[in-house]
Design a protein around this motif. Structure first.
Motif, PDB file in Angstrom:
ATOM      1  N   ASP A 338       0.689  -1.250  -0.016  1.00 30.51           N
ATOM      2  CA  ASP A 338      -0.163   0.152   0.001  1.00 30.51           C
ATOM      3  C   ASP A 338       0.831   1.417   0.111  1.00 30.51           C
ATOM      4  N   ALA A 339       1.975   1.128   0.959  1.00 30.69           N
ATOM      5  CA  ALA A 339       2.685   2.359   0.829  1.00 30.69           C
ATOM      6  C   ALA A 339       3.614   2.686  -0.310  1.00 30.69           C
ATOM      7  N   ILE A 340       4.020   1.462  -0.933  1.00 34.21           N
ATOM      8  CA  ILE A 340       4.998   1.619  -1.995  1.00 34.21           C
ATOM      9  C   ILE A 340       4.091   2.061  -3.265  1.00 34.21           C
ATOM     10  N   SER A 341       2.905   1.410  -3.475  1.00 37.18           N
ATOM     11  CA  SER A 341       2.202   1.780  -4.718  1.00 37.18           C
ATOM     12  C   SER A 341       1.802   3.211  -4.432  1.00 37.18           C
ATOM     13  N   SER A 342       1.446   3.879  -3.174  1.00 37.80           N
ATOM     14  CA  SER A 342       1.201   5.327  -2.947  1.00 37.80           C
ATOM     15  C   SER A 342       2.269   6.149  -3.400  1.00 37.80           C
ATOM     16  N   ALA A 343       3.277   5.676  -3.013  1.00 40.30           N
ATOM     17  CA  ALA A 343       4.800   6.508  -3.403  1.00 40.30           C
ATOM     18  C   ALA A 343       5.094   6.496  -4.806  1.00 40.30           C
ATOM     19  N   ILE A 344       4.974   5.725  -5.593  1.00 41.82           N
ATOM     20  CA  ILE A 344       4.855   5.541  -6.876  1.00 41.82           C
ATOM     21  C   ILE A 344       4.253   6.251  -7.528  1.00 41.82           C
ATOM     22  N   CYS A 345       2.814   6.052  -7.245  1.00 43.70           N
ATOM     23  CA  CYS A 345       1.848   7.174  -7.890  1.00 43.70           C
ATOM     24  C   CYS A 345       2.306   8.538  -7.722  1.00 43.70           C
ATOM     25  N   ASP A 346       2.577   8.983  -6.459  1.00 41.39           N
ATOM     26  CA  ASP A 346       3.188  10.509  -6.251  1.00 41.39           C
ATOM     27  C   ASP A 346       4.090  10.664  -7.151  1.00 41.39           C
ATOM     28  N   VAL A 347       5.407  10.000  -7.350  1.00 39.38           N
ATOM     29  CA  VAL A 347       6.426  10.254  -7.994  1.00 39.38           C
ATOM     30  C   VAL A 347       6.144  10.494  -9.491  1.00 39.38           C
ATOM     31  N   LEU A 348       5.207   9.591 -10.095  1.00 38.05           N
ATOM     32  CA  LEU A 348       4.768   9.846 -11.364  1.00 38.05           C
ATOM     33  C   LEU A 348       4.023  10.941 -11.657  1.00 38.05           C
ATOM     34  N   LYS A 349       3.083  11.540 -10.559  1.00 41.90           N
ATOM     35  CA  LYS A 349       2.586  12.957 -10.584  1.00 41.90           C
ATOM     36  C   LYS A 349       3.617  13.945 -10.387  1.00 41.90           C
ATOM     37  N   ASN A 350       4.500  13.641  -9.637  1.00 42.27           N
ATOM     38  CA  ASN A 350       5.467  15.002  -9.521  1.00 42.27           C
ATOM     39  C   ASN A 350       6.894  14.419  -9.450  1.00 42.27           C
ATOM     40  N   THR A 352       9.756  15.607 -10.659  1.00 42.19           N
ATOM     41  CA  THR A 352      10.793  16.702 -10.492  1.00 42.19           C
ATOM     42  C   THR A 352      11.730  17.010  -9.360  1.00 42.19           C
ATOM     43  N   ALA A 353      10.966  16.552  -8.118  1.00 44.63           N
ATOM     44  CA  ALA A 353      11.753  16.783  -6.943  1.00 44.63           C
ATOM     45  C   ALA A 353      12.783  16.117  -6.664  1.00 44.63           C
ATOM     46  N   GLN A 354      13.151  14.851  -7.383  1.00 43.46           N
ATOM     47  CA  GLN A 354      14.382  14.054  -7.357  1.00 43.46           C
ATOM     48  C   GLN A 354      15.371  14.580  -8.351  1.00 43.46           C
ATOM     49  N   PHE A 355      15.243  15.351  -9.203  1.00 46.17           N
ATOM     50  CA  PHE A 355      16.221  15.654 -10.114  1.00 46.17           C
ATOM     51  C   PHE A 355      17.366  16.234  -9.712  1.00 46.17           C
ATOM     52  N   GLN A 356      17.258  17.352  -8.891  1.00 46.04           N
ATOM     53  CA  GLN A 356      18.475  18.000  -8.364  1.00 46.04           C
ATOM     54  C   GLN A 356      19.353  16.996  -7.393  1.00 46.04           C
ATOM     55  N   SER A 357      18.617  16.206  -6.621  1.00 45.17           N
ATOM     56  CA  SER A 357      19.217  15.277  -5.868  1.00 45.17           C
ATOM     57  C   SER A 357      20.107  14.448  -6.615  1.00 45.17           C
ATOM     58  N   MET A 358      19.777  14.018  -7.696  1.00 46.93           N
ATOM     59  CA  MET A 358      20.185  12.987  -8.483  1.00 46.93           C
ATOM     60  C   MET A 358      21.476  13.417  -9.063  1.00 46.93           C
ATOM     61  N   GLN A 359      21.303  14.553  -9.527  1.00 45.34           N
ATOM     62  CA  GLN A 359      22.343  15.253 -10.376  1.00 45.34           C
ATOM     63  C   GLN A 359      23.635  15.735  -9.373  1.00 45.34           C
ATOM     64  N   SER A 360      23.265  16.056  -8.294  1.00 40.39           N
ATOM     65  CA  SER A 360      24.099  16.417  -7.094  1.00 40.39           C
ATOM     66  C   SER A 360      25.002  15.216  -6.840  1.00 40.39           C
ATOM     67  N   THR A 361      24.454  14.086  -6.799  1.00 37.76           N
ATOM     68  CA  THR A 361      24.938  12.754  -6.385  1.00 37.76           C
ATOM     69  C   THR A 361      26.063  12.383  -7.524  1.00 37.76           C
ATOM     70  N   VAL A 362      25.638  12.565  -8.919  1.00 37.62           N
ATOM     71  CA  VAL A 362      26.520  12.092  -9.674  1.00 37.62           C
ATOM     72  C   VAL A 362      27.912  13.031  -9.745  1.00 37.62           C
ATOM     73  N   ASP A 363      27.576  14.194  -9.699  1.00 40.30           N
ATOM     74  CA  ASP A 363      28.839  15.321  -9.535  1.00 40.30           C
ATOM     75  C   ASP A 363      29.612  14.919  -8.363  1.00 40.30           C
ATOM     76  N   ARG A 364      29.358  14.439  -7.273  1.00 43.02           N
ATOM     77  CA  ARG A 364      30.112  14.238  -5.916  1.00 43.02           C
ATOM     78  C   ARG A 364      30.802  12.943  -6.051  1.00 43.02           C
ATOM     79  N   LEU A 365      30.304  12.194  -6.937  1.00 45.31           N
ATOM     80  CA  LEU A 365      30.880  10.765  -7.059  1.00 45.31           C
ATOM     81  C   LEU A 365      31.913  10.461  -8.165  1.00 45.31           C
ATOM     82  N   LYS A 366      32.290  11.621  -8.879  1.00 49.13           N
ATOM     83  CA  LYS A 366      33.291  11.561  -9.972  1.00 49.13           C
ATOM     84  C   LYS A 366      34.629  11.133  -9.588  1.00 49.13           C
ATOM     85  N   ALA A 367      35.235  10.626 -10.136  1.00 48.99           N
ATOM     86  CA  ALA A 367      36.591  10.126  -9.695  1.00 48.99           C
ATOM     87  C   ALA A 367      37.519  11.400  -9.727  1.00 48.99           C
TER      88      ALA A 367
END
Length: 387
Positions: A338-350, A352-367
């Motif tokens: 129930d909780a997992i499915s609700s979260a997936i639906c929320d992410v599908l609706k919005n 963009t909230a994750q994009f900046q976090s993902m890009q920051s992660t990639v930048d910090r992990l470069k060799a």
């Protein structure tokens, strides 16, 4: 130069192969690689003592159930190290196996030891670091916040970059070919990633099935794609046979190696959202800018023990590296459909909230320079020189 190197799962095999190539870049004289590894390491020249899959275990109950066989392989591997007397013993992740081998070796002979993938002392059991320092001399860290923790415990440590930032990303043409091949011309795409170990797949696929069935109620045209690794493809096919909403299983046995890799990369890039087990896969999704929900469960014993030892409020690597909490995660008792499915639906609706976090992660992990594999090899060579 003789290097004894140990890996016990697909991610370690990939790290090991890249590091072996790194050694070849930095050393002009003959190199000999022996130890335990998979197909990728064998392609670079490793002579493996036994199939890597025999030591790929996870969770306390899994280790206990295979303890006798695991103990036999630990002793066999330690004996091989002592017989070969390499210039360095390098263990890659898999602490339940690697550290026992290193400990046995150090009790008999002072072979320099390096461990690739710092133990997660920042997450749980921080006291482990000083114990590990008794048999590990040098650590190769994947995350920039780890070296001080290892150094404080008495080990030398270098951040060498995370190999995920070097991973290939599907081109627009490859994504288009992937969609065309599997008829994914309408509706959102969800990539389902229940893990690469048999125990994970058996435990998580029923939970993921029920979660996605609920998502399909809200998104009936949603397409589910499930990439499988060769070692567990048959198990995955068996597990999803009873699913009401059949996923498209990317079975690498049905394609040549190159095509299988392209389809997997394209599935990550094409997906509108992912449901993934906790682990490195979240970083693979981050480099593709694919929003995700993370869910993971363990058996009851592991859940009770690890839950009491955990020292962080998130186990998702994107959340930790970016120092944000934008990726929803459902771990242990919270891993409920129930909780997992609700979260997936929320992410599908919005999403963009994750994009900046993902890009920051990639930048910090470069060799720090070149590639992670090259950095790792150079770090080991510098350690041996200073020693």
């Amino acid at each position: 130069m003789k290097i004894f190197i140990i890996a016990g799962e697909a991610s370690g095999d990939k790290l090991g192969a890249a590091m072996m190539k790194g050694f070849e870049q930095h050393i002009s004289h003959k190199l000999e690689f022996i130890g335990v590894g998979g197909a990728l390491m064998e392609e670079v020249g490793l002579k493996s003592l036994f199939p890597m899959e025999e030591i790929s275990l996870m969770g306390i109950s899994e280790i206990l159930s295979q303890y006798r066989h695991l103990k036999k392989r630990i002793r066999q591997t330690a004996s091989a190290v002592l017989d070969e007397k390499p210039d360095v013993l390098i263990t890659i992740d898999l602490p339940e196996f690697s550290f026992r081998v290193a400990d046995l070796v150090k009790q008999t002979y002072d072979i320099p030891t390096a461990h690739y993938v710092a133990p997660t002392v920042w997450a749980w059991r921080p006291g482990r670091a000083r114990k590990i320092a008794k048999y590990i001399d040098h650590v190769l860290a994947l995350f920039p916040f780890e070296p001080p923790l290892m150094q404080d415990a008495g080990m030398s440590c270098d951040f060498v970059g995370h190999p995920v930032v070097q991973d290939l990303i599907a081109t627009p043409q490859e994504v288009s070919e992937f969609k065309s091949h599997f008829g994914l011309n309408s509706g959102p795409i969800l990539v389902c990633l229940p893990g690469s170990r048999r125990s994970e797949i058996k435990r998580l696929t029923p939970i993921f099935q029920n979660s996605l069935a609920k998502v399909k109620d809200s998104y009936p045209d949603m397409n589910i794609v499930l990439p499988a690794t060769p070692s567990v493809a048959e198990l995955v096919q068996s597990e999803v046979r009873q699913w009401t909403h059949k996923p498209i299983v990317l079975d690498p046995r049905e394609f040549n190696l190159d095509q299988a890799g392209k389809f997997k990369r394209a599935s990550f890039k094409a997906a509108d959202v992912a449901l993934a087990a906790s682990g490195t896969v979240s970083l693979e999704l981050a480099i593709n800018q694919t929003p995700m929900v993370v869910a993971y469960d363990m058996n009851w014993i592991s859940r009770q023990i690890i839950g009491r030892m955990l020292h962080v409020d998130s186990v998702n690597l994107v959340n930790l590296v970016s120092d944000t909490r934008t990726i929803p995660e459902y771990i242990g008792e919270a891993c409920q459909p129930d909780a997992i499915s609700s979260a997936i639906c929320d992410v599908l609706k919005n999403p963009t909230a994750q994009f900046q976090s993902m890009q920051s992660t990639v930048d910090r992990l470069k060799a720090p320079f070149s590639t992670p594999g090259s950095c790792a090899a150079k770090s080991v060579l510098d350690f041996l020189k200073n020693r």
